[in-house]
Write an enzyme that holds these catalytic residues in place. Sequence first.
Site, PDB file in Angstrom:
ATOM      1  N   HIS A  36       2.840   3.243  -8.918  1.00  0.00           N
ATOM      2  CA  HIS A  36       4.904   2.925  -9.171  1.00  0.00           C
ATOM      3  C   HIS A  36       4.982   3.595  -9.677  1.00  0.00           C
ATOM      4  O   HIS A  36       6.706   3.813  -9.580  1.00  0.00           O
ATOM      5  CB  HIS A  36       4.770   1.575  -9.613  1.00  0.00           C
ATOM      6  CG  HIS A  36       4.071   0.488  -8.003  1.00  0.00           C
ATOM      7  ND1 HIS A  36       5.036  -0.042  -6.746  1.00  0.00           N
ATOM      8  CD2 HIS A  36       3.468  -1.401  -8.558  1.00  0.00           C
ATOM      9  CE1 HIS A  36       4.577  -0.747  -6.620  1.00  0.00           C
ATOM     10  NE2 HIS A  36       3.590  -1.308  -7.622  1.00  0.00           N
ATOM     11  N   ASP A  74      -5.018  -5.640  -3.336  1.00  0.00           N
ATOM     12  CA  ASP A  74      -3.769  -6.689  -3.740  1.00  0.00           C
ATOM     13  C   ASP A  74      -3.191  -7.606  -1.864  1.00  0.00           C
ATOM     14  O   ASP A  74      -2.741  -8.536  -2.196  1.00  0.00           O
ATOM     15  CB  ASP A  74      -2.779  -6.518  -5.193  1.00  0.00           C
ATOM     16  CG  ASP A  74      -2.365  -5.932  -4.550  1.00  0.00           C
ATOM     17  OD1 ASP A  74      -2.848  -4.557  -3.438  1.00  0.00           O
ATOM     18  OD2 ASP A  74      -1.834  -5.256  -5.172  1.00  0.00           O
ATOM     19  N   ASP A  94      -2.123  -0.456  -1.194  1.00  0.00           N
ATOM     20  CA  ASP A  94      -2.090  -1.266  -2.016  1.00  0.00           C
ATOM     21  C   ASP A  94      -0.540  -2.320  -0.863  1.00  0.00           C
ATOM     22  O   ASP A  94      -0.054  -2.244  -0.260  1.00  0.00           O
ATOM     23  CB  ASP A  94      -1.078  -1.061  -3.279  1.00  0.00           C
ATOM     24  CG  ASP A  94      -1.162  -1.623  -3.921  1.00  0.00           C
ATOM     25  OD1 ASP A  94      -1.995  -1.777  -5.185  1.00  0.00           O
ATOM     26  OD2 ASP A  94      -0.279  -2.319  -4.558  1.00  0.00           O
ATOM     27  N   HIS A 121       1.604  -3.805  -2.431  1.00  0.00           N
ATOM     28  CA  HIS A 121       3.020  -3.419  -2.941  1.00  0.00           C
ATOM     29  C   HIS A 121       3.258  -1.843  -2.229  1.00  0.00           C
ATOM     30  O   HIS A 121       2.585  -0.909  -1.734  1.00  0.00           O
ATOM     31  CB  HIS A 121       3.535  -2.743  -4.506  1.00  0.00           C
ATOM     32  CG  HIS A 121       2.520  -4.254  -4.951  1.00  0.00           C
ATOM     33  ND1 HIS A 121       1.465  -5.372  -5.468  1.00  0.00           N
ATOM     34  CD2 HIS A 121       3.595  -5.496  -4.891  1.00  0.00           C
ATOM     35  CE1 HIS A 121       1.496  -6.093  -5.456  1.00  0.00           C
ATOM     36  NE2 HIS A 121       2.731  -5.982  -5.881  1.00  0.00           N
TER      37      HIS A 121
HETATM   38 ZN   LIG Z   1      -0.155  -3.316  -6.162  1.00  0.00          ZN
END
Ligand SMILES: [Zn+2]
Lengths: 344, 205
Positions: free
Chosen positions: A142, A268, A179, A181
């Site tokens: 991120h 995740d 991931d 996200h």
């Molecule tokens: Zn994540």
Amino acid sequence: MGGVVVAWWGGNNAPAMTTALAYDERCIEHATGEGHPERPDRLTAIVQKLRATHQWDELLHLPIKPAALESITAVHDPAYVRRLQAACEMGESYIDAIDSAVCPRSYAAALLAAGAMIAATDAVMTGRAHNAFAPVRPPGHHCEFDRSMGFCLLNNIAIAAQHLISRYGLERVAIVDFDVHHGNGTQHLFEERSDVFFVSIHEHPSYLYPGTGFAWEKGVGDGEGATLNMPLPPGSGDNEYRAAFETKILPALEQFSPQFLLISAGFDAAEHDPLAHQKVSPHGFAWMTRRLKALAEKHCGGRLVSTLEGGYDLRSLAECVSVHLRELMADEGEDPAMAMKAGM
Amino acid sequence: MLVRDGMTSPVMTTTPDALLAAVDDQMAERRVHQLPVVDAAGKLIGIITARDIGLAMAAGGFEKRTVESAMTTEPVTLRPSDTLEHALTLLLRERFGAMPVVDEQDKVVGIFARHDCLKVLSNVLGLEEAGSRVDVEIARPADELAKALTTLAGHDAQIISAILSNRQGRGQGARTLYVRLRTIDPGPIRRKLREAGLKVVEPGA
Ligand SMILES: [Zn+2]
């Protein structure tokens, strides 16, 4: 482990399948505070699992050095790196967003997390290892050019990709981010370039942080077509992931034909993860890893480095990392599930 | 919210003596579909749209024609102090692409186009900022709404936006509260909402 080292060190080629582990226990010292999901226990749980399965003993353990500042500022704003260092040294509790907790040791841990990726890519490029996994924290995907986001302090995988290009002159590096996200930082750092192909498969941005990664984000300018986003609806599991890989992700990677494959391995999207709503099983992660490994074998002599991003349910995390590594460690053509049975 | 909060300003304008061909190029280049027409003092005297230019092209003699010959005079205008509700209702009712925004002296200070409406919507939803979404089903607004807002008030710094759905078209007065939170981990807030007895939507469940 030592015997294996001797066996290949004298020859030109690495043994068929040496998988390296780029791990430094000082990454545990990045303390994020009570109740924070990105917590030191994540690495402890992984190490425990790898010891219990004896994978720990089969891996080539790489020594880790903090990443050099120039490797970091090759993708990050030097002013941000100074700001990060200052925030940690001054005892701030977070940087840029409450999510991104820091403690006095976080800067050192962040340098080691990036350094682990440098060590892993170096080991694979020099033939010391066939592939490698770097279980690090803080995670990276991120983190933007000049700003921390979502637990990430330095973009470890972007630093590694740039290192491969600057140091070894590679012209086509692929990054696959599974991931749950969207890997916004990695995308933004490379979206205007054609030498890094970035693929992110994640839960739909309408539901999940950070809110980017729509399918129409395909790269900018020279990088048009070198970004692939695969948002999946909440509740997606192995079947949806498999379909996305078979219809879009693997064909796109085949076409790009990378010289090196990097994986942002967040776990995740696992069923019990508290931060998201997907249902990928350990088999699902194993399958994705197997396919990515096969692709690396076909296009880049197996050169593959994977790094930990998210994954917040400790049991799932440890289990998924273990199967991910089992796939990376498997000899070509071998079925790791069967090999494991035989080993037991 | 007011028009001044959502309008595009400053805005490109043109003059009555400008050639349509040149204005057509300008509009294509700036990707706008209309330009306010102003006099030497900057006062609004009309609006020229892509449609006006298209009609003029079809009529012939296009090269020599000026804005004045094709523009709409006395266009409907907005004031910066008008409410967004006023502007949105007008855009919808009259099907305008855009309306010039003028001050007390009729000087053009901005433009409010459909595109600006979408920007307002995106801003209200909080889409420009990184965050996570939590939806709360409000079955009995009389007491659940207060509970939800009290819970959220404890996390004010984390809230990007919170929107209560329109009751229209839904049975029994049920509503949904859509909340966007400035965090990758909405877990603690979800938990507190549930502990307050509220129904938090589980995506994908
Ligand atoms: Zn994540």
